[in-house]
Scaffold this motif. Structure first.
Motif, mmCIF file in Angstrom:
data_model
loop_
_atom_site.group_PDB
_atom_site.id
_atom_site.type_symbol
_atom_site.label_atom_id
_atom_site.label_comp_id
_atom_site.label_asym_id
_atom_site.label_seq_id
_atom_site.Cartn_x
_atom_site.Cartn_y
_atom_site.Cartn_z
ATOM 1 N N ILE A 158 0.875 -1.171 0.000
ATOM 2 C CA ILE A 158 0.000 0.000 0.000
ATOM 3 C C ILE A 158 0.909 1.218 0.000
ATOM 4 O O ILE A 158 2.084 1.129 0.371
ATOM 5 C CB ILE A 158 -0.974 0.024 1.204
ATOM 6 C CG1 ILE A 158 -0.200 0.175 2.514
ATOM 7 C CG2 ILE A 158 -1.862 -1.174 1.225
ATOM 8 C CD1 ILE A 158 -0.139 1.582 3.058
ATOM 9 N N GLN A 159 0.370 2.382 -0.393
ATOM 10 C CA GLN A 159 1.162 3.595 -0.365
ATOM 11 C C GLN A 159 0.272 4.791 -0.081
ATOM 12 O O GLN A 159 -0.879 4.848 -0.514
ATOM 13 C CB GLN A 159 1.925 3.793 -1.673
ATOM 14 C CG GLN A 159 1.086 3.707 -2.922
ATOM 15 C CD GLN A 159 1.928 3.824 -4.180
ATOM 16 O OE1 GLN A 159 2.867 4.609 -4.220
ATOM 17 N NE2 GLN A 159 1.597 3.042 -5.188
ATOM 18 N N VAL A 160 0.809 5.744 0.685
ATOM 19 C CA VAL A 160 0.129 6.989 1.004
ATOM 20 C C VAL A 160 1.169 8.104 0.970
ATOM 21 O O VAL A 160 2.375 7.852 0.988
ATOM 22 C CB VAL A 160 -0.544 6.953 2.396
ATOM 23 C CG1 VAL A 160 -1.641 5.916 2.448
ATOM 24 C CG2 VAL A 160 0.481 6.686 3.493
ATOM 25 N N PHE A 161 0.700 9.359 0.920
ATOM 26 C CA PHE A 161 1.587 10.513 1.060
ATOM 27 C C PHE A 161 1.575 10.966 2.524
ATOM 28 O O PHE A 161 0.543 10.901 3.205
ATOM 29 C CB PHE A 161 1.127 11.676 0.169
ATOM 30 C CG PHE A 161 1.459 11.492 -1.282
ATOM 31 C CD1 PHE A 161 2.720 11.102 -1.676
ATOM 32 C CD2 PHE A 161 0.506 11.719 -2.268
ATOM 33 C CE1 PHE A 161 3.034 10.936 -3.016
ATOM 34 C CE2 PHE A 161 0.800 11.567 -3.604
ATOM 35 C CZ PHE A 161 2.073 11.166 -3.973
ATOM 36 N N TRP A 162 2.726 11.449 2.985
ATOM 37 C CA TRP A 162 2.807 12.031 4.330
ATOM 38 C C TRP A 162 3.518 13.373 4.219
ATOM 39 O O TRP A 162 4.628 13.462 3.681
ATOM 40 C CB TRP A 162 3.590 11.106 5.263
ATOM 41 C CG TRP A 162 3.776 11.674 6.654
ATOM 42 C CD1 TRP A 162 2.823 11.828 7.610
ATOM 43 C CD2 TRP A 162 5.006 12.158 7.218
ATOM 44 N NE1 TRP A 162 3.374 12.382 8.737
ATOM 45 C CE2 TRP A 162 4.708 12.596 8.537
ATOM 46 C CE3 TRP A 162 6.307 12.258 6.751
ATOM 47 C CZ2 TRP A 162 5.680 13.124 9.385
ATOM 48 C CZ3 TRP A 162 7.277 12.790 7.584
ATOM 49 C CH2 TRP A 162 6.967 13.210 8.881
ATOM 50 N N THR A 163 2.873 14.432 4.695
ATOM 51 C CA THR A 163 3.461 15.760 4.694
ATOM 52 C C THR A 163 4.086 16.033 6.046
ATOM 53 O O THR A 163 3.415 15.916 7.089
ATOM 54 C CB THR A 163 2.401 16.827 4.375
ATOM 55 O OG1 THR A 163 1.819 16.537 3.101
ATOM 56 C CG2 THR A 163 3.028 18.207 4.333
ATOM 57 N N ALA A 164 5.365 16.373 6.050
ATOM 58 C CA ALA A 164 6.111 16.577 7.286
ATOM 59 C C ALA A 164 5.581 17.795 8.036
ATOM 60 O O ALA A 164 5.051 18.736 7.443
ATOM 61 C CB ALA A 164 7.599 16.741 6.983
ATOM 62 N N PRO A 165 5.728 17.804 9.385
ATOM 63 C CA PRO A 165 5.240 18.928 10.196
ATOM 64 C C PRO A 165 6.110 20.159 10.003
ATOM 65 O O PRO A 165 7.175 20.101 9.383
ATOM 66 C CB PRO A 165 5.339 18.375 11.624
ATOM 67 C CG PRO A 165 6.444 17.381 11.561
ATOM 68 C CD PRO A 165 6.350 16.748 10.197
ATOM 69 N N PRO A 166 5.694 21.306 10.549
ATOM 70 C CA PRO A 166 6.502 22.523 10.420
ATOM 71 C C PRO A 166 7.791 22.443 11.222
ATOM 72 O O PRO A 166 7.999 21.526 12.026
ATOM 73 C CB PRO A 166 5.571 23.621 10.954
ATOM 74 C CG PRO A 166 4.598 22.915 11.820
ATOM 75 C CD PRO A 166 4.413 21.548 11.223
ATOM 76 N N SER A 167 8.653 23.419 10.990
ATOM 77 C CA SER A 167 9.943 23.459 11.664
ATOM 78 C C SER A 167 9.762 23.518 13.176
ATOM 79 O O SER A 167 8.827 24.147 13.689
ATOM 80 C CB SER A 167 10.744 24.668 11.176
ATOM 81 O OG SER A 167 11.988 24.734 11.823
ATOM 82 N N GLY A 168 10.661 22.842 13.910
ATOM 83 C CA GLY A 168 10.606 22.820 15.364
ATOM 84 C C GLY A 168 9.802 21.679 15.936
ATOM 85 O O GLY A 168 9.598 21.610 17.154
ATOM 86 N N SER A 169 9.337 20.744 15.101
ATOM 87 C CA SER A 169 8.506 19.631 15.595
ATOM 88 C C SER A 169 9.331 18.480 16.138
ATOM 89 O O SER A 169 8.784 17.551 16.740
ATOM 90 C CB SER A 169 7.595 19.119 14.470
ATOM 91 O OG SER A 169 6.739 20.140 14.020
#
Length: 811
Positions: free
Chosen positions: A146-157
């Motif tokens: 399976i595959q999904v997209f993941w968007t990284a959190p903002p800076s400082g996470s």
């Protein structure tokens, strides 16, 4: 024994409960009931229950793997990554769960889950009903990936743990460390402490000037698959420094008409128009010329660059350029923030670029025919798993090798700076700028090599001399347009004679003029430079470091004054050959204060001359892919087409627009062909139980996978009469059989004459040899017509043939 069974059943029960927990499928079919979870309870409580279940049992397995495309060790804040869960070639899974958890968090709070998942295939994946941060399967069925997209959190996470669980039959696999957990920490910024992207507010003072340099690295050596050798190029680069209120383009957004024209056609005209219409949200328009071919060594062609400025409200920089030819593939930066948390300006940004898809064309190769995407897809990065025909395809799902690199360097700061971090030596050296270069007036139809280095000065003293540089004319596309000179001269003096010589006082180039102090009427503007090297004797430089001059924006300022932008670039000529028209526009930036309409020209038109029409070749699109073969087996045809791209006024094009060629698929299957069944033979016994047979023959054996031949012989039982006890021995039986055959032969001759009135028949021929030595063969004999009288009937006077079985004993 009883306690052991209780333990085993308890373990199985826990496993089944976990299966229900991870899978979206219901558990109504199980042979026992369990207290249901509170489906309408708080989502974070349900999520933490999943994490506690994961930590309560560990199974070591290498059958399954969680992978982030490119296998990065760190994440870029705000960037999007493809996440896959795969099984080995011999394994599969029915269900799964996937969560992104802040490292060290327990999962009891909403902010413990960082980043955002995006569903790629809704038939395969969905968000978990009672745990929205988690992804699970849509329906439980066998899967290998399976595959999904993941968007990284903002800076400082901080660091993040991507954790997966796998349901296979009634077993759940998960690991806090190993193939089903991926740990990624925030990527350190390359240069300076850049704020989150985009920064909502910038606290820097003054302005800063930057130079952006674009290094194309798209070449056949680095990207060999299907590389377009003849037409590869980078389109004209277009961008701007702008405020947070304006978005040129961004991942997950929809391409504007300007972005679409750059992405598909490489034309920056519409994009520049959109940028200039944004007024005060834009500070500088960024432009670079197209590059043909896409790559050359830097010692042959310098990397293109442009300069731009930023200020407190317009501190973001975006640009894009087309990878050509391609369906709609581009590279660029989106809302790159040049303001730091310390109220200063970033010194340098160095970024490798991979291509992205504008979502306006569905082609998968460099030269795919035009195939508009309707409705438009969202802008997204290309990946190595998009399509097997893609030039960037990698079955292993590796990262795409960058096709370009961009360098953004700070070259000057103006005005009082308010950042609390003092300048270091590098900052001081970086605060320089080259004087704005004169606009190159070389006609586009003249193609030169780069200028050679300047020669040595002809004077070795302080008397004035000359120095020279040269360039070579490589091509002249239009003979009617003269090409400028190939040699350039400038005055010079011997070493140590110039006021700016390194042995005396060396100054930097002048920084470009500041904007006029007034937007209407007479104002002032200034420029500055600094000392690069002091005299060797320790004396002070007397050369000026700042210049000021008057500037006029609008001489007669009044309530009816109308301010407009500078003229934009001329549009391409309306004709591709011969005479045509072109136009350019400018826009109103300030309407008259008295409410009247601006009485000024906003559109200019002029005639343009292109090369003679007869010199332009017939322009055709690339061939489309071959169609499917016209047949499913055997010989057929297939076709391909291309389109005429030349203007109609050029006349008919003699090039063919369609090609047809033969295609050969595997031969069509041919089934076995048999004769009809023969008559049943006589019983093989003269008394008692026996059998009789009938046969048929193969006319054509099966070919190319056709149906096999069925049986060629059939038997059935027969009984003539009951045998007596005193029957003669076998020799006597054999003798009697021979006598019967003789009588039958004589009878047949007479019967033949009787049955065929008016015909004289030859006697029966001898039986042919048996077709098989064992297992049942056949024999034939013939009776042919010897003489036919006039009274003979045609239907009855004809040759006869008899068939009988032989050698019926098993082999």
């Amino acid at each position: 024994m009883s306690s052991l069974l209780d333990t085993m059943f308890g373990s199985f029960l826990n496993s089944v409960v976990l299966v229900c927990l991870f899978s979206s499928a219901t558990c109504d079919s199980l042979a026992f009931t369990e207290e249901p979870f509170e489906r309408n309870g708080k989502a974070d409580g349900y999520c933490s229950r999943i994490l506690r279940a994961q930590s309560s049992k560990k199974e070591a397995t290498n059958e399954f793997r969680l992978r982030v495309e490119g296998d990065p060790e760190s994440y870029q804040p705000g960037s999007t990554y493809r996440v896959t869960i795969t099984a080995t070639s011999t394994s599969y899974f029915r269900g799964f769960s996937l969560i992104a958890l802040r490292e060290g968090a327990e999962g009891d709070r909403d902010d413990d889950y960082i980043g955002n998942f995006q569903i790629i295939d809704e038939e395969e994946t969905q968000f978990m009903t009672n745990c929205p941060p988690a992804v699970t399967e849509s329906t439980p069925r066998r899967r290998t990936s399976i595959q999904v997209f993941w968007t990284a959190p903002p800076s400082g996470s901080g660091c993040v743990l991507l954790k997966a669980s796998i349901v296979q039959k009634r077993i759940i696999y998960f690991q806090d460390e190993g193939p089903l957990t991926k740990r990624m920490c925030e990527k350190e910024p390359l240069y300076g402490d850049v704020t989150d992207k985009p920064l909502l507010d910038c606290c820097a003072c003054g302005t800063a000037k930057y130079r952006v340099t674009f290094y194309g690295n798209w070449s056949e050596k680095i990207h060999p698959k299907d590389y377009p050798r003849r037409a590869n190029h980078w389109s004209a680069l277009i961008g701007a420094s702008h405020s947070k209120n304006y978005v040129l383009w961004e991942y997950g957004g929809v391409a504007s008409e300007g972005v679409k024209q750059v992405a598909e056609l490489g034309s920056p005209v519409k994009m520049e128009e959109e940028i200039r219409q944004k007024g005060d949200d834009v500070l500088t328009v960024i432009k670079m010329k197209a590059q043909w071919p896409a790559w050359q060594p830097l010692n042959v062609r310098a990397a293109p660059s442009a300069e731009f400025s930023v200020d407190r409200t317009r501190h973001l920089m975006s640009f894009l350029t087309m990878l050509g030819p391609s369906p709609d593939w581009n590279v660029g930066l989106s809302a790159e923030d040049l303001c730091t948390k310390d109220c200063g300006w970033v010194q340098k940004v160095l970024q490798d670029l991979i291509p992205w898809d504008a979502g306006t064309d569905s082609g998968v190769t460099y030269e795919s025919p035009n195939k508009p995407t309707a409705p438009q897809d969202k802008i997204r990065p290309l990946t190595s798993l998009d399509h097997p025909q893609s030039p960037f395809y990698d079955p292993e799902g590796g990262a795409i090798t960058p096709v370009a690199r961009v360098l953004v360097e700070r070259i000057a700061r103006k005005g009082e700076q308010c950042n609390i971090v003092p300048d270091n030596v590098d900052d001081i050296v970086a605060d320089i700028a080259q004087e704005e270069k004169e606009e190159d007036d070389t006609p586009e139809t003249c193609i030169y090599s780069n200028w050679s280095p300047w020669s040595a000065c002809s004077s070795a003293t302080c008397e004035k001399g000359k120095r020279m540089r040269q360039r070579m004319l490589k091509a002249q596309l239009d003979r009617s347009v003269p090409c400028p000179h190939t040699q350039d001269f400038e005055p010079c003096m011997g070493p140590g004679c110039s006021d700016e010589d390194a042995s005396t006082c060396m100054m930097s180039e002048w920084i470009s003029w500041s904007p006029c102090s007034l937007s209407c009427g007479m104002g002032t503007r200034s420029r500055e430079r600094y000392v690069k090297q002091f005299p060797e004797d320790g004396s002070v430089c007397t050369l000026p470091t700042e210049e000021t001059e008057n500037c006029v924006v609008n001489e007669e300022c009044s309530p009816s004054s109308c301010l407009v932008t500078e003229w934009g670039e001329w549009d391409p000529c309306s004709a591709t050959c011969g005479h045509g028209m072109r136009r350019r526009e400018r826009f109103v930036t300030l309407n008259p204060a008295d409410g009247t309409v601006c009485d000024t020209e906003l559109l200019e038109r002029e005639k343009c001359m292109m090369p003679e029409c007869h010199t332009i070749p017939c322009l055709l699109s690339p061939w489309s892919e071959w169609s499917d073969c016209s047949v499913t087996c055997g010989k057929g045809q297939r076709t391909r087409q291309r389109m005429l791209k030349s203007p109609v006024e050029l006349g008919d094009c003699t090039e063919e627009l369609e090609q047809v060629e033969k295609c050969m698929l595997p031969e069509c299957p041919i089934d076995c062909i048999m004769t009809e069944w023969s008559e049943w033979s006589e019983c093989n016994k003269s008394c008692g139980k026996g059998h009789t047979i009938r046969t048929r023959m193969v006319i054509m054996e099966p070919q190319f996978g056709g149906n096999a031949c069925p049986e060629i012989i059939q038997r059935k039982k027969c009984k003539v009469r009951k045998c007596t006890r005193g029957q003669a021995n076998s020799d006597e039986r054999k003798r009697r059989r021979e006598q019967r055959e003789k009588r039958r032969s004589k009878q047949g001759r007479s019967e033949g004459a009787a049955e065929h009135p008016g015909c004289r028949m030859r006697p029966w021929s001898s039986w042919t040899e048996c077709t098989k030595l064992c297992g049942g063969g056949i024999q034939e004999r013939l009776m042919t017509v010897k003489q036919k009288t006039k009274s003979a009937q045609l239907s009855s006077c004809k040759d006869r043939k008899e068939i009988r079985a032989c050698n019926v004993h098993p082999c």
